[in-house]
Design a protein around this motif. Structure first.
Motif, PDB file in Angstrom:
ATOM      1  N   LYS A 179       0.780  -1.446   0.004  1.00 21.93           N
ATOM      2  CA  LYS A 179       0.011  -0.105  -0.080  1.00 21.93           C
ATOM      3  C   LYS A 179       1.049   1.211   0.031  1.00 21.93           C
ATOM      4  N   THR A 180       1.759   1.237   0.910  1.00 22.20           N
ATOM      5  CA  THR A 180       3.069   2.324   0.839  1.00 22.20           C
ATOM      6  C   THR A 180       3.685   2.359  -0.539  1.00 22.20           C
ATOM      7  N   ALA A 181       4.169   1.276  -1.043  1.00 20.62           N
ATOM      8  CA  ALA A 181       4.758   1.426  -2.443  1.00 20.62           C
ATOM      9  C   ALA A 181       3.801   2.147  -3.539  1.00 20.62           C
ATOM     10  N   ALA A 182       2.635   1.635  -3.321  1.00 19.67           N
ATOM     11  CA  ALA A 182       1.532   2.046  -4.421  1.00 19.67           C
ATOM     12  C   ALA A 182       1.279   3.685  -4.153  1.00 19.67           C
ATOM     13  N   ALA A 183       1.215   4.056  -3.070  1.00 15.27           N
ATOM     14  CA  ALA A 183       1.320   5.553  -2.618  1.00 15.27           C
ATOM     15  C   ALA A 183       2.381   6.384  -3.147  1.00 15.27           C
ATOM     16  N   ALA A 184       3.641   5.886  -2.769  1.00 16.26           N
ATOM     17  CA  ALA A 184       4.898   6.365  -3.326  1.00 16.26           C
ATOM     18  C   ALA A 184       4.961   6.456  -4.844  1.00 16.26           C
ATOM     19  N   LYS A 185       4.623   5.411  -5.471  1.00 20.31           N
ATOM     20  CA  LYS A 185       4.431   5.421  -6.871  1.00 20.31           C
ATOM     21  C   LYS A 185       3.552   6.586  -7.506  1.00 20.31           C
ATOM     22  N   ALA A 186       2.543   6.774  -7.003  1.00 16.08           N
ATOM     23  CA  ALA A 186       1.492   7.768  -7.201  1.00 16.08           C
ATOM     24  C   ALA A 186       1.908   9.090  -6.932  1.00 16.08           C
ATOM     25  N   GLU A 187       2.839   9.185  -6.024  1.00 15.56           N
ATOM     26  CA  GLU A 187       3.399  10.491  -5.456  1.00 15.56           C
ATOM     27  C   GLU A 187       4.596  10.868  -6.527  1.00 15.56           C
ATOM     28  N   LYS A 188       5.201   9.971  -7.021  1.00 15.46           N
ATOM     29  CA  LYS A 188       6.318  10.032  -7.979  1.00 15.46           C
ATOM     30  C   LYS A 188       5.570  10.496  -9.212  1.00 15.46           C
ATOM     31  N   ALA A 189       4.735  10.103  -9.406  1.00 14.76           N
ATOM     32  CA  ALA A 189       3.880  10.679 -10.934  1.00 14.76           C
ATOM     33  C   ALA A 189       3.556  11.505 -10.785  1.00 14.76           C
ATOM     34  N   LYS A 190       2.713  12.246  -9.641  1.00 17.11           N
ATOM     35  CA  LYS A 190       2.310  13.263  -9.496  1.00 17.11           C
ATOM     36  C   LYS A 190       3.519  14.536  -9.675  1.00 17.11           C
ATOM     37  N   ILE A 191       4.655  14.131  -8.966  1.00 20.60           N
ATOM     38  CA  ILE A 191       5.690  15.069  -8.939  1.00 20.60           C
ATOM     39  C   ILE A 191       6.263  15.287 -10.415  1.00 20.60           C
ATOM     40  N   TRP A 192       6.468  14.028 -11.187  1.00 21.97           N
ATOM     41  CA  TRP A 192       7.180  14.021 -12.476  1.00 21.97           C
ATOM     42  C   TRP A 192       6.382  14.588 -13.462  1.00 21.97           C
ATOM     43  N   GLU A 193       4.875  14.310 -13.346  1.00 17.97           N
ATOM     44  CA  GLU A 193       4.158  14.349 -14.611  1.00 17.97           C
ATOM     45  C   GLU A 193       4.279  15.875 -14.989  1.00 17.97           C
ATOM     46  N   PRO A 194       4.116  16.850 -14.202  1.00 15.57           N
ATOM     47  CA  PRO A 194       4.134  18.283 -14.908  1.00 15.57           C
ATOM     48  C   PRO A 194       5.615  18.813 -15.450  1.00 15.57           C
ATOM     49  N   ILE A 195       6.418  18.290 -15.014  1.00 14.04           N
ATOM     50  CA  ILE A 195       8.123  17.994 -15.527  1.00 14.04           C
ATOM     51  C   ILE A 195       8.051  17.354 -16.797  1.00 14.04           C
ATOM     52  N   ALA A 196       7.581  16.339 -16.941  1.00 19.22           N
ATOM     53  CA  ALA A 196       7.326  15.635 -18.305  1.00 19.22           C
ATOM     54  C   ALA A 196       6.685  16.286 -19.250  1.00 19.22           C
ATOM     55  N   GLN A 197       5.453  16.817 -18.677  1.00 17.49           N
ATOM     56  CA  GLN A 197       4.706  17.655 -19.808  1.00 17.49           C
ATOM     57  C   GLN A 197       5.339  18.786 -20.413  1.00 17.49           C
ATOM     58  N   ARG A 198       6.314  19.680 -19.585  1.00 16.09           N
ATOM     59  CA  ARG A 198       6.927  20.849 -19.827  1.00 16.09           C
ATOM     60  C   ARG A 198       8.236  20.491 -20.695  1.00 16.09           C
ATOM     61  N   ARG A 199       8.738  19.351 -20.507  1.00 17.41           N
ATOM     62  CA  ARG A 199      10.143  18.913 -21.432  1.00 17.41           C
ATOM     63  C   ARG A 199       9.191  18.574 -22.687  1.00 17.41           C
ATOM     64  N   LEU A 200       8.172  17.817 -22.955  1.00 14.70           N
ATOM     65  CA  LEU A 200       7.530  17.581 -24.195  1.00 14.70           C
ATOM     66  C   LEU A 200       7.102  18.592 -24.930  1.00 14.70           C
ATOM     67  N   ALA A 201       6.552  19.774 -23.982  1.00 20.85           N
ATOM     68  CA  ALA A 201       6.311  20.802 -24.811  1.00 20.85           C
ATOM     69  C   ALA A 201       7.568  21.727 -25.404  1.00 20.85           C
ATOM     70  N   THR A 202       8.468  21.549 -24.746  1.00 17.99           N
ATOM     71  CA  THR A 202       9.730  22.418 -25.268  1.00 17.99           C
ATOM     72  C   THR A 202      10.187  21.691 -26.573  1.00 17.99           C
ATOM     73  N   VAL A 203       9.941  20.377 -26.331  1.00 19.55           N
ATOM     74  CA  VAL A 203      10.806  19.538 -27.635  1.00 19.55           C
ATOM     75  C   VAL A 203       9.906  19.830 -29.047  1.00 19.55           C
ATOM     76  N   GLY A 204       8.436  19.816 -28.635  1.00 16.74           N
ATOM     77  CA  GLY A 204       7.614  19.867 -30.030  1.00 16.74           C
ATOM     78  C   GLY A 204       7.376  21.261 -30.175  1.00 16.74           C
TER      79      GLY A 204
END
Length: 183
Positions: free
Chosen positions: A158-183
């Motif tokens: 349960k903790t590992a799943a929450a940590a994975k979700a938190e990691k996605a929440k943290i990195w999703e905006p960064i990934a979107q910004r990186r994709l926006a600058t590439v495209g």
């Protein structure tokens, strides 16, 4: 979910889940040198070093989160935490802890097994909000498994799943910004 990852240190997204602090607050604590991860970084990164937190860091951060939730103040805690670590040493899984952290204004104090209470920075006696470190340690222990033989940790599912979700929440905006600058 697959085989659990066995570890000796905790990453920032796992610390977010285990302590209650946000990534941004952990970044602030590190940037202002109020609380720094006690383990040396395992790898170099482009913009800095990846912080790796120990079990002891988790217990102290969880206690600090409780202090903040109880209207305690973060400032002046750096020197108090240094004094705490110097005086009491490491905190280990399953270790008997016979001391409490106490907050008086913005001062961090300790109550030892014999009942004496004093400020960590200057030794002055005081009383206020009490944080039971054994209880904090037990809360973290309920979310991780510890192998004493290898001195390593595994997050419970349960903790590992929450940590994975938190990691996605943290990195999703960064990934979107990186994709926006590439495209």
């Amino acid at each position: 979910m697959g085989k659990p990852y066995v570890k000796k240190a905790f990453t920032i997204h796992e610390v977010v889940v285990l302590t209650g602090f946000s990534k941004y607050m952990l970044d602030y604590l590190a940037r202002e040198k109020i609380f720094e991860a006690s383990l040396p970084p395992m790898e170099e990164r482009r913009r800095g070093k990846r912080r790796e937190y120990s079990y002891e860091d988790l217990v102290l951060l969880r206690a600090l989160h409780a202090i903040c939730a109880g209207r305690g103040k973060i400032r002046n805690l750096k020197s108090a935490l240094v004094a705490f670590r110097k005086e009491f040493g490491k905190i280990s899984p399953g270790q008997r802890i016979a001391r409490h952290l106490v907050v008086q204004g913005d001062e961090l104090c300790v109550v030892t097994a014999n009942g004496t209470m004093r400020q960590l920075r200057d030794g002055q006696m005081t009383l206020s909000l009490v944080i039971d470190l054994a209880e904090v340690r037990d809360e973290i222990d309920s979310q991780v498994d510890y192998d004493a033989r290898t001195e390593s940790f595994t997050l419970k599912s349960k903790t590992a799943a929450a940590a994975k979700a938190e990691k996605a929440k943290i990195w999703e905006p960064i990934a979107q910004r990186r994709l926006a600058t590439v495209g």
